[in-house]
Structures are given as structure tokens and as C-alpha cells.
Design an enzyme around this catalytic site. Structure first.
Site, PDB file in Angstrom:
ATOM      1  N   GLU A 156       0.851  -1.199   0.000  1.00 19.49           N
ATOM      2  CA  GLU A 156       0.000   0.000   0.000  1.00 19.49           C
ATOM      3  C   GLU A 156       0.886   1.248   0.000  1.00 19.49           C
ATOM      4  O   GLU A 156       2.011   1.204   0.471  1.00 19.49           O
ATOM      5  CB  GLU A 156      -0.960  -0.024   1.189  1.00 19.49           C
ATOM      6  CG  GLU A 156      -0.310  -0.163   2.562  1.00 19.49           C
ATOM      7  CD  GLU A 156       0.320   1.094   3.085  1.00 19.49           C
ATOM      8  OE1 GLU A 156      -0.130   2.168   2.664  1.00 19.49           O
ATOM      9  OE2 GLU A 156       1.270   1.004   3.887  1.00 19.49           O
ATOM     10  N   CYS A 161       6.394   4.807   9.275  1.00 23.91           N
ATOM     11  CA  CYS A 161       6.882   4.173   8.042  1.00 23.91           C
ATOM     12  C   CYS A 161       8.333   4.494   7.690  1.00 23.91           C
ATOM     13  O   CYS A 161       9.163   3.588   7.651  1.00 23.91           O
ATOM     14  CB  CYS A 161       5.965   4.564   6.895  1.00 23.91           C
ATOM     15  SG  CYS A 161       4.246   4.239   7.277  1.00 23.91           S
ATOM     16  N   LYS A 208      11.090   3.298  10.173  1.00 23.36           N
ATOM     17  CA  LYS A 208      11.118   1.830  10.246  1.00 23.36           C
ATOM     18  C   LYS A 208      11.599   1.226   8.922  1.00 23.36           C
ATOM     19  O   LYS A 208      12.428   0.319   8.906  1.00 23.36           O
ATOM     20  CB  LYS A 208       9.693   1.363  10.574  1.00 23.36           C
ATOM     21  CG  LYS A 208       9.392  -0.092  10.335  1.00 23.36           C
ATOM     22  CD  LYS A 208       8.009  -0.458  10.854  1.00 23.36           C
ATOM     23  CE  LYS A 208       6.893  -0.133   9.887  1.00 23.36           C
ATOM     24  NZ  LYS A 208       6.730  -1.031   8.757  1.00 23.36           N
TER      25      LYS A 208
HETATM   26  C1  UGA Z   1       4.497   7.468   4.142  1.00 29.85           C
HETATM   27  C2  UGA Z   1       4.426   7.563   2.606  1.00 29.85           C
HETATM   28  O1  UGA Z   1       4.245   8.918   2.226  1.00 29.85           O
HETATM   29  C3  UGA Z   1       3.294   6.708   2.063  1.00 29.85           C
HETATM   30  O2  UGA Z   1       3.329   6.725   0.635  1.00 29.85           O
HETATM   31  C4  UGA Z   1       3.437   5.272   2.544  1.00 29.85           C
HETATM   32  O3  UGA Z   1       2.408   4.432   2.088  1.00 29.85           O
HETATM   33  C5  UGA Z   1       3.436   5.281   4.072  1.00 29.85           C
HETATM   34  O4  UGA Z   1       4.553   6.085   4.519  1.00 29.85           O
HETATM   35  C6  UGA Z   1       3.537   3.875   4.572  1.00 29.85           C
HETATM   36  O5  UGA Z   1       4.520   3.193   4.282  1.00 29.85           O
HETATM   37  O6  UGA Z   1       2.582   3.377   5.176  1.00 29.85           O
HETATM   38  P1  UGA Z   1       3.292   8.731   6.192  1.00 29.85           P
HETATM   39  O7  UGA Z   1       4.356   8.138   7.049  1.00 29.85           O
HETATM   40  O8  UGA Z   1       1.882   8.617   6.635  1.00 29.85           O
HETATM   41  O9  UGA Z   1       3.344   8.085   4.695  1.00 29.85           O
HETATM   42  O10 UGA Z   1       3.559  10.279   6.069  1.00 29.85           O
HETATM   43  P2  UGA Z   1       4.297  11.277   5.051  1.00 29.85           P
HETATM   44  O11 UGA Z   1       3.324  12.287   4.629  1.00 29.85           O
HETATM   45  O12 UGA Z   1       5.035  10.562   4.014  1.00 29.85           O
HETATM   46  O13 UGA Z   1       5.318  12.006   6.047  1.00 29.85           O
HETATM   47  C7  UGA Z   1       6.364  11.301   6.704  1.00 29.85           C
HETATM   48  C8  UGA Z   1       7.281  12.272   7.426  1.00 29.85           C
HETATM   49  O14 UGA Z   1       8.019  13.025   6.478  1.00 29.85           O
HETATM   50  C9  UGA Z   1       6.547  13.307   8.295  1.00 29.85           C
HETATM   51  O15 UGA Z   1       7.205  13.435   9.523  1.00 29.85           O
HETATM   52  C10 UGA Z   1       6.630  14.598   7.494  1.00 29.85           C
HETATM   53  O16 UGA Z   1       6.634  15.737   8.326  1.00 29.85           O
HETATM   54  C11 UGA Z   1       7.973  14.412   6.809  1.00 29.85           C
HETATM   55  N1  UGA Z   1       8.097  15.209   5.559  1.00 29.85           N
HETATM   56  C12 UGA Z   1       7.307  14.942   4.497  1.00 29.85           C
HETATM   57  C13 UGA Z   1       9.050  16.217   5.508  1.00 29.85           C
HETATM   58  O17 UGA Z   1       9.794  16.469   6.471  1.00 29.85           O
HETATM   59  N2  UGA Z   1       9.165  16.922   4.340  1.00 29.85           N
HETATM   60  C14 UGA Z   1       8.390  16.684   3.253  1.00 29.85           C
HETATM   61  O18 UGA Z   1       8.573  17.379   2.222  1.00 29.85           O
HETATM   62  C15 UGA Z   1       7.447  15.675   3.339  1.00 29.85           C
END
Ligand code: UGA
Length: 433
Positions: free
Chosen positions: A149, A258, A261
Site C-alpha cells: 500500500e 513508516c 522503520k
Molecule cells: C508514508 C508515505 O508517504 C506513504 O506513501 C506510505 O504508504 C506510508 O509512509 C507507509 O509506508 O505506510 P506517512 O508516514 O503517513 O506516509 O507520512 P508522510 O506524509 O510521508 O510524512 C512522513 C514524514 O516526512 C513526516 O514526519 C513529514 O513531516 C515528513 N516530511 C514529508 C518532511 O519532512 N518533508 C516533506 O517534504 C514531506
């Protein structure tokens, strides 16, 4: 189709509800009775936009149960969407995946496709197949397919209904045909691969995004040293379609369930095969340091945090979720408490979860006061940290910072324009600007 889903966390529950939305009849299985009771009453155990509405809208096609035998016995397709938490050595804990496989083997009375949706190391689908063959009780054919996913928390429902891609890792034409039937109502592009490639697509995608963030964070750190502005720099980079303009926001590092990990799991897996994946290793190291970057900045203004009142705006790992896993707040708040600060904390929805985590942490939780608004948390504070870019924070009337005892704002998510903060006459430091 008659579908069962093992696990009612982010992956399992969102998948189940979205499949019901597309017309399938879905039974959700979880061994946690409290969770099942909550789901049966129409409530979602996770905070996720649109999820509860869809649960209620499709209540007649959704069943929640702890009785896995009944759920699996005549399902045409069974999704495994249970957690694969990190073990101490960085590898993925596959206990719940294997346990689900055993339960399916004991229960299935009809030929079915078992679909692994949990994020699992390459080769796990083969092991699931071996368990099914070894443990099955009835004379049935149980095929295994990988279907990772790509949903992100906060946008999980729309990420599933309008997925960027649907990856089907299959070893037979039959499995491919059945899964295409499951996804017939979706308009997303479908990519068919073998199982190992599908498993790898998931890790390679998440780790690439983590790498992108760590790279941008390092460029941001360098921008601070050479007098460039990361937001202008990423705006310039993002115009190149080969780079793309998403996931270029510099900040205090990635958190969540995610990226931290999955980077460690791939690094572990590479090591296991006697290979060091250096780019991913660097992304992990950069992220660890980035998480304490604001503390370092704070020490320029205060030699010690003892006796200070510190406003903390945002506790969750990102906005629009109540999830705290690997959130920068969990690294920074204990250090501040240890050094004698009093925390005035605010978060839009994460306070309850934060309290639960802090109860188990070895620190002075009596020195945390929670406030209902960011304005109240800021009042009379000596210092402010912004860890999450909640809309309420970005919408603050900047004059509110004048209510601080000393207006020193350290913003880990670049929420405000530097010029405006300068005009206000406060001390404002952000990332890479
Ligand atoms: C992430 C992926 O985006 C999903 O595609 C994937 O399915 C999911 O992991 C998973 O493996 O289940 P998620 O962890 O919910 O999703 O959140 P993200 O929006 O990707 O953000 C992750 C982290 O990156 C957050 O702490 C966010 O603040 C940080 N981030 C994100 C940044 O520091 N800069 C950015 O430009 C984008």
C-alpha cells in the site's frame, strides 16, 4: 467479492473500508476485542479523514470480528494488513504476519488468494506461502500475492481510492486475474510484477522519499551556512520535472510509522545480504541529527533550560493525524524536562496519545501543562518550539508572540514568512532560511 482483512490498523482498516466502498463485502478481523467493539459501534479507532463516514455509509457491507475462523473459512480473498514493527536491531518483526498466515491456514475451507499488504522484507511472501502449505487443514489451494500500500496518514482514504498505482506481485495468472477483479472498480494504473519485485517497490519508494527529505534537510543546513534560502532553492529545484516539487519541505526530520522503520529495515536487509546500502544509511543518520537541530539553536539563547517555560506547538509527527510515532516532540520534550524546563504544550488532536507515551517515559511529566489553544500555550513562555505545521499554528495572528516573556521562536516546519517575523521584532529561526 467476499473479502476478509486481517488487522484493523491504518493499512487493514482503510483497505477494508475502501473495498466496501467499491461494493465488496468485507469482514475485518482483529484479536483486540476493545477495538472490534469500537468498530462495531461505528467508531474508528484511528483519526483519519472520511474514514468514519465511509464506515457508517457502508455498514451493511462491513463486519468486524475477533472470530477469524468464521471470517476466513469462505473468503475468496484474504488481505493481511497487520503491523510489522521495528525490532531492536532494525529488522522488521514479522510475528503478526506469520500468526495471521497460520490462522488463515487453519481456517480456510475454500480456495483463496492470500494478499500480503503489510510492508514486509523481500522474500516474506514466500515464507507466508510455506506456512500456508504446511499448516493448512483443509484440501484447498491457498495462493499468495503481494499488494503493497502507498497510503499516507491524514490522506489515507483518498490515497487508497485514487491510488497513484496498484502494484500486484503475483506468481500465477489466476492470482493476477482475481486481484484485477478486486480492483476492477478503481481507476489507478495497475503494475503487475513478481512477488519479490512488489515487496521491493514498497521499500524502494518509501526509502527514496526519506532520502529526498534528508537530502533537502542537508541542503537546508548548508543554506543557513552560506546565506541561501531553502524555500527559494527547492522552488527552483521543483520546477524540474525530473526532480518534482513534492517532498521537498525542509524541517526537523521525518517521523511516523513508516520512513524511520522502513529505512532501517532495508538497511538491515542489505546488511543481511552482506551489502551496505550507503545512501539509505546516510538518510537515517541525517534524520537523527535533524531531530535535535532546534535544541542546538536554542542553546545559543539559553545556556540552560532550567526554570524556563517552553511552549511546544505540535506533538504529532505531522498534521492531520493523532499519531506520535517517531515524532520529533518525543525526542525533544524529554531532554527539555530533564534539564528542568516546564513545558506548555499544545496539539490539535495528539495530546491524549502524547500523555499515554509520556506516562511510560522516565521523565518528570508533572512539568507538562497542556493547553486547548496555541495562544494559551505561548502566553508568558521564554521560548517556543514548533514541531508540527498544524493549520492552527500557521493561521496564528503573529502578534500573539508578543505575549511571550521572551519572544524566541524556533520553527521546525517553516510556518511563517521570515520578513514578517523580522518586522514583528521577535527572534525567529527556522530551517534553512
Ligand atoms: C508514508 C508515505 O508517504 C506513504 O506513501 C506510505 O504508504 C506510508 O509512509 C507507509 O509506508 O505506510 P506517512 O508516514 O503517513 O506516509 O507520512 P508522510 O506524509 O510521508 O510524512 C512522513 C514524514 O516526512 C513526516 O514526519 C513529514 O513531516 C515528513 N516530511 C514529508 C518532511 O519532512 N518533508 C516533506 O517534504 C514531506
Amino acid at each position: 467479492m467476499k473479502i476478509a482483512v486481517a488487522g484493523t490498523g491504518y493499512v487493514g482498516l482503510v483497505t477494508a473500508v475502501c473495498l466496501a466502498h467499491k461494493g465488496h463485502t468485507v469482514t475485518c478481523v482483529d484479536l483486540n476485542e476493545t477495538k472490534i467493539k469500537m468498530l462495531q459501534s461505528g467508531k474508528s479507532p484511528i483519526y483519519e479523514k472520511d474514514l468514519e463516514d465511509l464506515m457508517q455509509q457502508h455498514a451493511e457491507r462491513l463486519t468486524y470480528t475477533t472470530d477469524y475462523q468464521n471470517a476466513y473459512k469462505d473468503a475468496e480473498v484474504i488481505f493481511i494488513g497487520v503491523g510489522t514493527p521495528e525490532k531492536k536491531d532494525g529488522s522488521a518483526n514479522l510475528t503478526y504476519v506469520y500468526e495471521s498466515a497460520k490462522q488463515i491456514a487453519q481456517s480456510a475451507e475454500k480456495n483463496c488468494i492470500v494478499v500480503v499488504k503489510s510492508t514486509v522484507p523481500i522474500g516474506t511472501n514466500d515464507k507466508v506461502e510455506a506456512i500456508l502449505q504446511k499448516e493448512k487443514v483443509h484440501d484447498v489451494t491457498l495462493e499468495v500475492a503481494s499488494n503493497p500500500e502507498f497510503l499516507a496518514q491524514g490522506t489515507a482514504v483518498s490515497d487508497t481510492l485514487y491510488a497513484s498505482r496498484i502494484v500486484l506481485g503475483v506468481e500465477s495468472e489466476h492470482a493476477e486475474a482475481v486481484l484485477k477483479e478486486v480492483y476492477a472498480g478503481f481507476e489507478s494504473p495497475i503494475l503487475v510484477t513478481n512477488r519479490r519485485s512488489a515487496e521491493m517497490i514498497k521499500y524502494a519508494s518509501n526509502d527514496f522519499l526519506a532520502l529526498k527529505i534528508s537530502y533537502v534537510n542537508e541542503i537546508a543546513n548548508l543554506c543557513e551556512l552560506v546565506g541561501a534560502d531553502i524555500q527559494d532553492v527547492t522552488a527552483g529545484m521543483g520546477l524540474d520535472p525530473r526532480i518534482g516539487n513534492q517532498f521537498l519541505n525542509a524541517g526537523i526530520g521525518y517521523g511516523g510509522s513508516c520512513f524511520p522503520k522502513d529505512t532501517k529495515a532495508l538497511h538491515w536487509l542489505a546488511n543481511f545480504h552482506d551489502y551496505e546500502i550507503k545512501t539509505v544509511k546516510a538518510a537515517i543518520e541525517v534524520n537523527e541529527l535533524q531531530k535535535i537541530k532546534l535544541l542546538k539553536k536554542a542553546r545559543k539563547y539559553y545556556e540552560s533550560f532550567d526554570g524556563l517555560t517552553v511552549a511546544v506547538l505540535g506533538l504529532t509527527f505531522k498534521p492531520d493525524t493523532d499519531d506520535l510515532r517517531e515524532a520529533p516532540s518525543l525526542v525533544n520534550v524529554p531532554i527539555l524536562l530533564d534539564e528542568g524546563a516546564t513545558i506548555h504544550a499544545w496539539d490539535a488532536v495528539g495530546v491524549e496519545n502524547f500523555q499515554k507515551v509520556m506516562e511510560k517515559a522516565d521523565c518528570n511529566t508533572n512539568n507538562i501543562v497542556y493547553y486547548a489553544t496555541p495562544e494559551e500555550a505561548l502566553n508568558d513562555a521564554d521560548l517556543c518550539f514548533i514541531f508540527t505545521e498544524w493549520a492552527d499554528v500557521k493561521a496564528l495572528d503573529l502578534q500573539v508572540f508578543q505575549t511571550m516573556k521572551k519572544a524566541i521562536i524556533l520553527d521546525g516546519r517553516n510556518c511563517f514568512e521570515t520578513e514578517k517575523m523580522k518586522e514583528l521584532g521577535v527572534i525567529y529561526e527556522s530551517i534553512g532560511r
